[in-house]
Design a protein around this motif. Structure first.
Motif, short mmCIF file in Angstrom:
data_model
loop_
_atom_site.label_atom_id
_atom_site.label_comp_id
_atom_site.label_asym_id
_atom_site.label_seq_id
_atom_site.Cartn_x
_atom_site.Cartn_y
_atom_site.Cartn_z
N ILE A 1 -130.00 24.97 49.51
CA ILE A 1 -129.15 23.92 50.37
C ILE A 1 -128.20 23.21 49.48
O ILE A 1 -126.87 22.89 50.01
CB ILE A 1 -130.29 22.81 50.54
CG1 ILE A 1 -131.49 23.17 51.63
CG2 ILE A 1 -130.26 22.04 51.35
CD1 ILE A 1 -132.64 22.50 51.87
N ALA A 2 -128.05 22.20 48.08
CA ALA A 2 -127.25 21.67 47.55
C ALA A 2 -125.90 22.26 47.58
O ALA A 2 -124.24 21.92 48.06
CB ALA A 2 -127.52 22.10 46.54
N PRO A 3 -125.60 24.07 47.38
CA PRO A 3 -124.14 24.29 47.48
C PRO A 3 -124.21 24.29 48.57
O PRO A 3 -122.60 25.04 49.03
CB PRO A 3 -124.85 25.71 46.96
CG PRO A 3 -125.95 25.49 45.72
CD PRO A 3 -126.44 24.80 46.52
N SER A 4 -124.95 24.98 49.37
CA SER A 4 -124.69 25.11 51.40
C SER A 4 -123.43 22.97 51.90
O SER A 4 -122.97 23.72 52.76
CB SER A 4 -124.98 24.71 52.06
OG SER A 4 -125.82 26.83 52.03
N LYS A 5 -124.27 22.38 51.02
CA LYS A 5 -123.59 20.96 51.63
C LYS A 5 -122.54 20.93 50.31
O LYS A 5 -121.28 19.92 51.57
CB LYS A 5 -124.80 19.78 51.37
CG LYS A 5 -125.79 19.80 51.87
CD LYS A 5 -126.85 18.62 51.35
CE LYS A 5 -128.05 18.40 51.61
NZ LYS A 5 -129.11 17.32 50.88
N ALA A 6 -121.88 21.00 49.78
CA ALA A 6 -121.18 21.09 48.93
C ALA A 6 -120.27 21.71 49.76
O ALA A 6 -118.65 21.24 49.99
CB ALA A 6 -121.13 21.38 47.33
N ASN A 7 -120.44 23.00 49.66
CA ASN A 7 -119.51 24.56 50.75
C ASN A 7 -118.82 23.46 52.11
O ASN A 7 -117.52 23.84 52.28
CB ASN A 7 -120.15 26.11 50.81
CG ASN A 7 -118.98 26.28 51.63
OD1 ASN A 7 -118.45 26.49 52.91
ND2 ASN A 7 -118.87 27.63 50.99
N THR A 8 -119.81 22.98 52.89
CA THR A 8 -119.79 22.50 54.47
C THR A 8 -118.49 21.14 53.27
O THR A 8 -117.29 20.95 54.35
CB THR A 8 -120.87 22.02 54.40
OG1 THR A 8 -121.69 23.14 54.08
CG2 THR A 8 -120.92 21.04 55.69
N MET B 1 -125.07 21.45 57.13
CA MET B 1 -125.02 20.59 57.36
C MET B 1 -125.92 18.88 57.84
O MET B 1 -126.49 18.52 58.88
CB MET B 1 -124.53 20.89 59.28
CG MET B 1 -123.59 21.91 60.04
SD MET B 1 -123.08 22.63 61.16
CE MET B 1 -124.38 23.69 60.94
N LEU B 2 -126.29 18.73 56.67
CA LEU B 2 -127.25 17.96 56.07
C LEU B 2 -126.34 16.28 55.43
O LEU B 2 -125.57 17.31 54.64
CB LEU B 2 -128.22 18.67 55.80
CG LEU B 2 -128.74 19.35 56.26
CD1 LEU B 2 -130.07 19.80 55.33
CD2 LEU B 2 -129.40 18.99 57.52
N GLU B 3 -126.93 15.53 55.48
CA GLU B 3 -126.01 14.75 54.61
C GLU B 3 -126.03 14.95 52.83
O GLU B 3 -127.38 15.45 52.81
CB GLU B 3 -126.71 13.33 54.84
CG GLU B 3 -125.65 11.91 54.02
CD GLU B 3 -126.30 10.35 54.46
OE1 GLU B 3 -125.72 9.61 53.41
OE2 GLU B 3 -127.89 10.80 54.76
N GLY B 4 -125.53 14.64 52.68
CA GLY B 4 -125.97 14.92 50.76
C GLY B 4 -124.52 15.85 50.35
O GLY B 4 -124.15 16.23 48.49
N GLY B 5 -123.66 16.10 50.72
CA GLY B 5 -122.73 17.20 50.66
C GLY B 5 -121.01 16.19 50.57
O GLY B 5 -120.39 15.32 51.51
N ALA C 1 -116.33 19.90 46.10
CA ALA C 1 -117.06 18.10 46.77
C ALA C 1 -118.11 18.79 45.62
O ALA C 1 -118.32 19.66 44.73
CB ALA C 1 -117.34 19.53 47.61
N VAL C 2 -119.30 17.83 45.64
CA VAL C 2 -120.34 18.13 44.96
C VAL C 2 -121.13 17.59 46.13
O VAL C 2 -121.38 17.10 47.13
CB VAL C 2 -121.08 16.63 44.09
CG1 VAL C 2 -121.69 16.54 43.99
CG2 VAL C 2 -119.58 16.37 43.39
N GLY C 3 -122.48 18.72 46.09
CA GLY C 3 -123.66 18.52 47.22
C GLY C 3 -124.00 18.38 45.89
O GLY C 3 -125.34 19.66 44.87
N VAL C 4 -125.44 17.97 46.50
CA VAL C 4 -127.01 17.39 45.86
C VAL C 4 -128.00 17.86 47.40
O VAL C 4 -128.25 17.18 48.05
CB VAL C 4 -126.93 15.99 45.34
CG1 VAL C 4 -128.04 15.41 44.79
CG2 VAL C 4 -125.77 16.12 44.83
N SER C 5 -128.79 18.07 46.46
CA SER C 5 -130.61 18.39 47.21
C SER C 5 -131.95 18.85 46.36
O SER C 5 -131.72 18.48 45.83
CB SER C 5 -130.81 19.93 48.23
OG SER C 5 -131.70 19.58 49.44
N GLY C 6 -132.73 17.81 47.58
CA GLY C 6 -134.01 17.75 46.40
C GLY C 6 -134.71 16.17 46.92
O GLY C 6 -136.13 15.87 46.44
N VAL C 7 -133.64 14.82 47.40
CA VAL C 7 -134.95 13.30 47.70
C VAL C 7 -134.15 13.45 49.25
O VAL C 7 -133.36 14.46 49.71
CB VAL C 7 -134.35 13.09 46.69
CG1 VAL C 7 -134.66 13.20 45.57
CG2 VAL C 7 -132.87 12.68 46.29
#
Length: 135
Positions: free
Chosen positions: A57-64, A95-99, A111-117
């Motif tokens: 998820i984190a790389p997908s957020k960053a990529n987006t 397509m979730l907040e965090g990117g 970009a930076v993407g983070v996922s987990g919380v």
């Protein structure tokens, strides 16, 4: 012709360290991804206890965020606002907040993407990382 800044390895290391510090300060088990302006992965770090799915998820957020040149939350808001057809947009998977895009002199350089919380907390970690390079 325009000149554009690019992320260097030293920048990536600073961003990663600051994002990790923010997550650890809050006891958040997250995955942190950093990409270049084309959405290509430069760094991936899954902190102890972060769910395995967060490493996707984190790389997908960053990529987006990099490809769209805006926070991934924008896309989440569009979909939540009722425009579900946006789910079919090509090459947009996080397509979730965090990117959060990294912008210098009006240009997206990564970009930076983070996922987990919680998504807002993911974004907080991403912004803390970006702040480490003065942006």
């Amino acid at each position: 012709m325009k000149s554009k800044a690019v992320l260097e390895l030293a920048d990536v290391k600073l961003i990663a360290a600051a994002a990790e510090a923010e997550a650890l300060k809050n006891n958040w088990a997250v995955t942190i991804a950093i990409v270049d302006d084309g959405g290509h992965l430069l760094h991936l770090q899954r902190l102890d206890g972060a769910p395995p799915i967060s490493s996707h998820i984190a790389p997908s957020k960053a990529n987006t965020a990099a490809m769209g040149r805006r926070e991934s939350k924008v896309y989440e808001d569009v979909i939540n606002g009722g425009r579900t057809s946006f789910l079919s947009a090509p090459y947009i998977h996080g397509m979730l907040e965090g990117g959060v895009p990294i912008v210098k002199d009006g240009q997206c350089i990564g970009a930076v993407g983070v996922s987990g919380v919680k998504s807002s907390e993911d974004a907080q970690v991403a912004r803390a990382g970006i702040a480490a390079i003065g942006l």
